[in-house]
Design a protein around this motif. Sequence first.
Motif, PDB file in Angstrom:
ATOM      1  N   VAL A 115      -0.001 -42.140  44.632  1.00  0.00           N
ATOM      2  CA  VAL A 115      -2.173 -41.641  43.694  1.00  0.00           C
ATOM      3  C   VAL A 115      -1.684 -41.870  42.442  1.00  0.00           C
ATOM      4  CG1 VAL A 115      -3.751 -40.423  44.284  1.00  0.00           C
ATOM      5  CG2 VAL A 115      -2.048 -40.448  46.041  1.00  0.00           C
ATOM      6  N   VAL A 116      -2.336 -42.728  41.945  1.00  0.00           N
ATOM      7  CA  VAL A 116      -2.187 -42.390  40.145  1.00  0.00           C
ATOM      8  C   VAL A 116      -3.775 -42.859  40.240  1.00  0.00           C
ATOM      9  CG1 VAL A 116      -1.248 -44.475  38.136  1.00  0.00           C
ATOM     10  CG2 VAL A 116      -0.030 -43.669  40.546  1.00  0.00           C
ATOM     11  N   ASN A 117      -3.806 -42.288  39.101  1.00  0.00           N
ATOM     12  CA  ASN A 117      -5.924 -42.771  38.470  1.00  0.00           C
ATOM     13  C   ASN A 117      -5.364 -43.127  37.591  1.00  0.00           C
ATOM     14  OD1 ASN A 117      -7.258 -41.694  40.719  1.00  0.00           O
ATOM     15  ND2 ASN A 117      -6.418 -39.700  40.207  1.00  0.00           N
ATOM     16  N   SER A 118      -3.988 -42.469  36.686  1.00  0.00           N
ATOM     17  CA  SER A 118      -4.079 -43.127  35.161  1.00  0.00           C
ATOM     18  C   SER A 118      -2.201 -43.018  35.479  1.00  0.00           C
ATOM     19  CB  SER A 118      -4.806 -42.168  33.872  1.00  0.00           C
ATOM     20  OG  SER A 118      -3.704 -40.781  33.616  1.00  0.00           O
ATOM     21  N   ILE A 119      -1.803 -44.541  34.258  1.00  0.00           N
ATOM     22  CA  ILE A 119      -0.488 -43.787  34.034  1.00  0.00           C
ATOM     23  C   ILE A 119      -0.328 -44.606  32.674  1.00  0.00           C
ATOM     24  CG2 ILE A 119      -0.533 -46.952  34.313  1.00  0.00           C
ATOM     25  CD1 ILE A 119       1.953 -46.722  35.388  1.00  0.00           C
ATOM     26  N   GLN A 120       0.866 -43.635  32.194  1.00  0.00           N
ATOM     27  CA  GLN A 120       0.536 -43.984  30.131  1.00  0.00           C
ATOM     28  C   GLN A 120       2.816 -44.238  30.347  1.00  0.00           C
ATOM     29  OE1 GLN A 120      -0.259 -41.252  31.531  1.00  0.00           O
ATOM     30  NE2 GLN A 120      -2.324 -41.542  31.376  1.00  0.00           N
ATOM     31  N   ILE A 121       2.609 -45.318  29.682  1.00  0.00           N
ATOM     32  CA  ILE A 121       3.971 -45.662  29.602  1.00  0.00           C
ATOM     33  C   ILE A 121       4.552 -45.662  28.090  1.00  0.00           C
ATOM     34  CG2 ILE A 121       5.947 -47.775  29.581  1.00  0.00           C
ATOM     35  CD1 ILE A 121       3.017 -48.747  31.520  1.00  0.00           C
ATOM     36  N   PHE A 122       5.480 -44.807  27.802  1.00  0.00           N
ATOM     37  CA  PHE A 122       6.487 -44.627  25.794  1.00  0.00           C
ATOM     38  C   PHE A 122       7.625 -45.179  26.327  1.00  0.00           C
ATOM     39  CE2 PHE A 122       9.157 -41.303  24.258  1.00  0.00           C
ATOM     40  CZ  PHE A 122       8.693 -42.064  22.817  1.00  0.00           C
ATOM     41  N   ILE A 123       7.263 -46.936  25.797  1.00  0.00           N
ATOM     42  CA  ILE A 123       8.144 -47.431  25.153  1.00  0.00           C
ATOM     43  C   ILE A 123       8.847 -47.241  23.821  1.00  0.00           C
ATOM     44  CG2 ILE A 123       9.103 -49.590  24.374  1.00  0.00           C
ATOM     45  CD1 ILE A 123       5.755 -50.354  25.442  1.00  0.00           C
ATOM     46  N   ILE A 124      10.199 -46.450  24.723  1.00  0.00           N
ATOM     47  CA  ILE A 124      10.945 -45.900  23.587  1.00  0.00           C
ATOM     48  C   ILE A 124      11.563 -47.209  22.171  1.00  0.00           C
ATOM     49  CG2 ILE A 124      13.492 -44.262  22.735  1.00  0.00           C
ATOM     50  CD1 ILE A 124      12.046 -43.185  25.592  1.00  0.00           C
ATOM     51  N   ASN A 125      12.087 -47.895  22.921  1.00  0.00           N
ATOM     52  CA  ASN A 125      12.783 -48.651  21.852  1.00  0.00           C
ATOM     53  C   ASN A 125      12.820 -50.105  22.465  1.00  0.00           C
ATOM     54  OD1 ASN A 125      14.842 -49.241  24.083  1.00  0.00           O
ATOM     55  ND2 ASN A 125      16.223 -47.851  23.140  1.00  0.00           N
ATOM     56  N   ASN A 126      12.581 -51.104  21.966  1.00  0.00           N
ATOM     57  CA  ASN A 126      12.794 -53.088  22.331  1.00  0.00           C
ATOM     58  C   ASN A 126      14.315 -53.132  22.669  1.00  0.00           C
ATOM     59  OD1 ASN A 126      13.803 -53.704  19.577  1.00  0.00           O
ATOM     60  ND2 ASN A 126      12.066 -54.026  18.831  1.00  0.00           N
ATOM     61  N   GLN A 127      14.557 -54.457  22.952  1.00  0.00           N
ATOM     62  CA  GLN A 127      16.009 -54.633  22.827  1.00  0.00           C
ATOM     63  C   GLN A 127      17.284 -55.074  22.078  1.00  0.00           C
ATOM     64  OE1 GLN A 127      16.984 -55.761  25.988  1.00  0.00           O
ATOM     65  NE2 GLN A 127      14.290 -54.917  27.327  1.00  0.00           N
ATOM     66  N   SER A 128      15.954 -55.513  21.006  1.00  0.00           N
ATOM     67  CA  SER A 128      17.197 -54.966  19.712  1.00  0.00           C
ATOM     68  C   SER A 128      17.911 -54.171  19.307  1.00  0.00           C
ATOM     69  CB  SER A 128      16.353 -56.037  19.097  1.00  0.00           C
ATOM     70  OG  SER A 128      15.291 -55.771  17.796  1.00  0.00           O
ATOM     71  N   GLY A 129      16.533 -52.530  19.446  1.00  0.00           N
ATOM     72  CA  GLY A 129      16.495 -51.708  18.561  1.00  0.00           C
ATOM     73  C   GLY A 129      16.164 -51.539  17.543  1.00  0.00           C
ATOM     74  N   SER A 130      15.377 -52.063  16.705  1.00  0.00           N
ATOM     75  CA  SER A 130      14.903 -52.286  15.509  1.00  0.00           C
ATOM     76  C   SER A 130      14.033 -53.602  15.469  1.00  0.00           C
ATOM     77  CB  SER A 130      15.953 -52.655  14.161  1.00  0.00           C
ATOM     78  OG  SER A 130      16.263 -54.399  14.759  1.00  0.00           O
ATOM     79  N   GLY A 131      13.510 -53.889  14.311  1.00  0.00           N
ATOM     80  CA  GLY A 131      11.755 -54.249  14.338  1.00  0.00           C
ATOM     81  C   GLY A 131      10.748 -53.547  14.679  1.00  0.00           C
ATOM     82  N   SER A 132       9.297 -55.255  15.121  1.00  0.00           N
ATOM     83  CA  SER A 132       8.431 -54.776  15.641  1.00  0.00           C
ATOM     84  C   SER A 132       8.686 -54.903  17.320  1.00  0.00           C
ATOM     85  CB  SER A 132       7.399 -55.009  15.116  1.00  0.00           C
ATOM     86  OG  SER A 132       5.848 -54.812  16.239  1.00  0.00           O
ATOM     87  N   THR A 133       8.112 -54.032  18.183  1.00  0.00           N
ATOM     88  CA  THR A 133       7.975 -54.266  19.595  1.00  0.00           C
ATOM     89  C   THR A 133       7.029 -55.218  19.907  1.00  0.00           C
ATOM     90  OG1 THR A 133       9.923 -52.272  20.280  1.00  0.00           O
ATOM     91  CG2 THR A 133       7.767 -53.746  22.063  1.00  0.00           C
TER      92      THR A 133
END
Length: 239
Positions: A115-133
Amino acid sequence: MDLKGLITKNQCECLGGTDDYPLEHVFTDGGNSLKSDFDDQLILSVNFNQSIKIHAIKLKAPEKFGPKTLKLFINQIATMSFEQAESCPAVQDMIVDPKDLAGNLINLRPVKFAVVNSIQIFIINNQSGSGSTQLDYIGFIGSPLPAGNNSISTDVDIEGIKQHKQKIINLLKSDRPPKINDMEEYFWTGYSPKTLGELYDKRHELLSIIHDSNLFAQKIAEIVQQHHLDAATENKKAT
């Protein structure tokens, strides 16, 4: 089914993104991208115009700069800060395999997203571990819930309530109900200030059964279920 038609775009928000690459871009496959600004972290808050069940998500992004480590939350009253997202237990933690950034289905735990009315997604890092996601597309696969649906009971984690029993007891024994400005202390619940206020209003009844962990957790679950059901009904009326 793809749930993009149920997204309320004007109520969605992104923290950590650049102004040139807004969140709304990623709801359309083949559209422009979303990119992080100062580091590789992003928080996406996506609202839906009715209660839904989410089975899976789809992500499209470059393998090098696509999302890697995620924390997923649901039904937050407002977009979480980075500090809150880092410290709060997620509904589901996830490590994205680079091959899944081609738009493969990434299955979620069905009970957690019933039962979802909203979902929040925290992107902690990217595949390279640096730079812009970079995120080119995000899709949600699931189904809308029928009006008056009562399956919301599966949205409450009984074991999680038991795990945090002492913290809940401390809240109930406080000499005042929780306020917005001290919510960070109680964000482990994943519940809104209104829900916590309702628990506090029933503190005498709840404190009388703390000796029975199963009964204590079940009673709290019933209160939370009713709050979520009421909130879903109000959201539907508003739309």
